[in-house]
Design an enzyme around this catalytic site. Structure first.
Site, PDB file in Angstrom:
ATOM      1  N   HIS A 142       0.799  -1.236  -0.019  1.00  0.00           N
ATOM      2  CA  HIS A 142       0.103   0.089  -0.006  1.00  0.00           C
ATOM      3  C   HIS A 142       0.888   1.148   0.032  1.00  0.00           C
ATOM      4  O   HIS A 142       1.610   1.645   0.930  1.00  0.00           O
ATOM      5  CB  HIS A 142      -1.052  -0.037   1.150  1.00  0.00           C
ATOM      6  CG  HIS A 142      -2.114   1.027   1.540  1.00  0.00           C
ATOM      7  ND1 HIS A 142      -2.082   1.396   2.592  1.00  0.00           N
ATOM      8  CD2 HIS A 142      -2.572   1.784   0.341  1.00  0.00           C
ATOM      9  CE1 HIS A 142      -3.035   2.611   2.219  1.00  0.00           C
ATOM     10  NE2 HIS A 142      -3.438   2.741   0.808  1.00  0.00           N
ATOM     11  N   ASN A 193      -4.195   3.941   7.822  1.00  0.00           N
ATOM     12  CA  ASN A 193      -5.665   4.667   7.730  1.00  0.00           C
ATOM     13  C   ASN A 193      -6.364   4.379   8.892  1.00  0.00           C
ATOM     14  O   ASN A 193      -7.258   5.116   9.215  1.00  0.00           O
ATOM     15  CB  ASN A 193      -6.281   4.258   6.251  1.00  0.00           C
ATOM     16  CG  ASN A 193      -5.538   4.783   5.163  1.00  0.00           C
ATOM     17  OD1 ASN A 193      -4.966   5.968   5.197  1.00  0.00           O
ATOM     18  ND2 ASN A 193      -5.818   3.979   3.923  1.00  0.00           N
TER      19      ASN A 193
HETATM   20  P1  NAD Z   1      -6.850   5.897 -11.042  1.00  0.00           P
HETATM   21  O1  NAD Z   1      -8.280   5.958 -11.590  1.00  0.00           O
HETATM   22  O2  NAD Z   1      -5.917   7.270 -11.033  1.00  0.00           O
HETATM   23  O3  NAD Z   1      -6.018   4.888 -12.133  1.00  0.00           O
HETATM   24  C1  NAD Z   1      -6.476   3.604 -12.600  1.00  0.00           C
HETATM   25  C2  NAD Z   1      -5.896   3.208 -13.877  1.00  0.00           C
HETATM   26  O4  NAD Z   1      -6.225   1.904 -14.137  1.00  0.00           O
HETATM   27  C3  NAD Z   1      -6.352   4.038 -14.869  1.00  0.00           C
HETATM   28  O5  NAD Z   1      -5.306   4.529 -15.672  1.00  0.00           O
HETATM   29  C4  NAD Z   1      -7.180   3.110 -15.662  1.00  0.00           C
HETATM   30  O6  NAD Z   1      -7.116   3.501 -17.196  1.00  0.00           O
HETATM   31  C5  NAD Z   1      -6.593   1.736 -15.706  1.00  0.00           C
HETATM   32  N1  NAD Z   1      -7.473   0.699 -15.663  1.00  0.00           N
HETATM   33  C6  NAD Z   1      -8.871   0.491 -15.408  1.00  0.00           C
HETATM   34  N2  NAD Z   1      -9.019  -0.627 -16.018  1.00  0.00           N
HETATM   35  C7  NAD Z   1      -8.058  -1.493 -16.444  1.00  0.00           C
HETATM   36  C8  NAD Z   1      -7.887  -2.697 -16.911  1.00  0.00           C
HETATM   37  N3  NAD Z   1      -8.847  -3.567 -16.896  1.00  0.00           N
HETATM   38  N4  NAD Z   1      -6.574  -3.010 -17.223  1.00  0.00           N
HETATM   39  C9  NAD Z   1      -5.549  -2.040 -16.967  1.00  0.00           C
HETATM   40  N5  NAD Z   1      -5.753  -0.954 -16.584  1.00  0.00           N
HETATM   41  C10 NAD Z   1      -6.907  -0.529 -16.321  1.00  0.00           C
HETATM   42  O7  NAD Z   1      -6.682   5.327  -9.697  1.00  0.00           O
HETATM   43  P2  NAD Z   1      -5.456   5.324  -8.768  1.00  0.00           P
HETATM   44  O8  NAD Z   1      -5.946   6.625  -7.689  1.00  0.00           O
HETATM   45  O9  NAD Z   1      -4.218   5.501  -9.209  1.00  0.00           O
HETATM   46  O10 NAD Z   1      -5.641   4.257  -7.681  1.00  0.00           O
HETATM   47  C11 NAD Z   1      -5.318   2.922  -8.067  1.00  0.00           C
HETATM   48  C12 NAD Z   1      -5.538   1.968  -6.935  1.00  0.00           C
HETATM   49  O11 NAD Z   1      -4.796   2.402  -5.662  1.00  0.00           O
HETATM   50  C13 NAD Z   1      -7.094   1.846  -6.267  1.00  0.00           C
HETATM   51  O12 NAD Z   1      -7.130   0.520  -5.743  1.00  0.00           O
HETATM   52  C14 NAD Z   1      -6.981   2.827  -4.964  1.00  0.00           C
HETATM   53  O13 NAD Z   1      -7.745   2.481  -3.929  1.00  0.00           O
HETATM   54  C15 NAD Z   1      -5.478   2.415  -4.713  1.00  0.00           C
HETATM   55  N6  NAD Z   1      -4.819   3.727  -3.821  1.00  0.00           N
HETATM   56  C16 NAD Z   1      -5.245   5.175  -4.273  1.00  0.00           C
HETATM   57  C17 NAD Z   1      -4.716   6.127  -3.553  1.00  0.00           C
HETATM   58  C18 NAD Z   1      -4.982   7.619  -3.888  1.00  0.00           C
HETATM   59  O14 NAD Z   1      -4.904   8.259  -3.104  1.00  0.00           O
HETATM   60  N7  NAD Z   1      -5.403   7.810  -5.134  1.00  0.00           N
HETATM   61  C19 NAD Z   1      -3.819   5.715  -2.408  1.00  0.00           C
HETATM   62  C20 NAD Z   1      -3.268   4.416  -1.908  1.00  0.00           C
HETATM   63  C21 NAD Z   1      -4.103   3.494  -2.791  1.00  0.00           C
END
Ligand code: NAD
Length: 292
Positions: A142, A193
């Site tokens: 994470h 968290n």
């Molecule tokens: P995001 O929406 O910015 O990015 C997700 C990406 O995945 C997008 O570019 C999308 O095109 C791609 N995607 C969607 N379906 C797909 C598929 N079938 N195959 C390949 N790629 C695919 O999301 P994020 O903020 O980067 O979050 C990603 C993960 O990290 C989530 O599980 C989120 O909970 C976790 N996370 C987010 C944060 C944050 O603050 N944003 C912090 C810690 C963890």
């Protein structure tokens, strides 16, 4: 030993994790279903690397670091075979079915020695590993947002994760120049968290009950405990809607009153005061004053 990583999902987190690994000298494949996402990721990595190079944090030029990152369009039904990969990380949106599909595809595409990790922020690691053939080599990694600046990574052991996988993953995080926090039980919200949520929930309740103003509370916490940001300032930055949804989810799963969303949080969200992004949350962001 030369390390290699495949990251699936090139959004905010995937791009940041790719950058961290490339800065550490790893061979990186960054994959996404959207070409646009891959292009955006390259742009955001470049500007972040330029800022870090200006500050002297990164010695290599952005061009040299970026040369280690290979963009790849993700083919869900026929993922490119990667037998020699050290680590595969999924960073696709927070959707159980989608993440399970990606993890299964990674298990098929990667060699038997590859560690498979999820960057989920809230889905139990054990639930995500249920349909894998070898759940022992899967765990949570994470990262915090933005990964390029946040030095800590929670390494989470699911019920099936072997201790070899857990220890090896912690070592890989150190090799990425990050500090692992070893989370030995797959609890909802993991560790950091949970701590942040309970602290900010208590802060919100104290403001709600008129015991203290938002300004005084945050100033006090910063001054007394050396936190860089107060709990309410942090909530405003993350977004009150995001914060409310996270609490609702963890409260639904645990029924633990520590995580129950306070009424004031709901009320502000209903009134559209979502924090920085709307100019108002616990604080007004035009003038930085607390609204108590
Ligand atoms: P995001 O929406 O910015 O990015 C997700 C990406 O995945 C997008 O570019 C999308 O095109 C791609 N995607 C969607 N379906 C797909 C598929 N079938 N195959 C390949 N790629 C695919 O999301 P994020 O903020 O980067 O979050 C990603 C993960 O990290 C989530 O599980 C989120 O909970 C976790 N996370 C987010 C944060 C944050 O603050 N944003 C912090 C810690 C963890």
């Amino acid at each position: 030993m030369q390390r290699s990583v495949l990251i699936v999902g090139a959004g905010a987190m995937g791009a940041g994790i790719a950058q961290v690994c490339a800065q550490a000298g790893w061979d990186v494949t960054l994959s996404d279903v959207e070409q646009q996402a891959l292009d955006r990721a390259r742009g955001s990595m470049r500007s972040s690397l330029e800022r870090l190079a200006r500050k002297g944090v990164v010695r290599e030029t952005p061009g040299i670091v970026l040369r280690r990152v290979r963009p790849l369009l993700w083919e869900e039904n026929a993922p490119e075979s990667q037998p020699d990969l050290t680590l595969a990380i999924e960073a696709v949106p927070e959707d159980l079915g989608l993440k399970r599909r990606i993890l299964a595809a990674l298990e098929t595409a990667c060699g038997a020695c590859t560690i498979i990790a999820t960057n989920t922020s809230g889905i139990p690691i054990t639930t995500l590993s249920e349909e894998l053939t070898e759940p022992g080599r899967m765990l949570g990694m994470h990262f915090f947002n933005p990964p390029a600046l946040m030095k800590v990574v929670e390494v989470i052991q699911g019920e099936q994760t072997t201790s070899e996988t857990f220890q090896a993953a912690a070592e890989l995080v150190r090799e990425m120049d990050r500090e692992p926090v070893l989370v030995r039980r797959d609890l909802p919200g993991f560790v950091l968290n949970r701590v942040a949520m309970t602290a900010s929930n208590e802060a919100i309740r104290l403001v709600q009950e008129g015991v203290v103003t938002a300004e005084d509370l945050d100033r006090g916490v910063r001054g007394a405990f050396g936190w860089r940001m107060g709990p309410l300032e942090t909530v405003d930055l993350v977004g009150l809607d995001v914060v409310l949804a996270a609490r609702e989810e963890i409260f639904r799963r645990t029924a633990d009153p520590r995580f129950e969303p306070p009424a004031l949080l709901r009320d502000l969200v209903e009134r559209g005061h979502l924090g920085r992004k709307t100019g108002r949350g616990f604080f007004r962001h035009e003038d930085g004053k607390g609204e108590g």
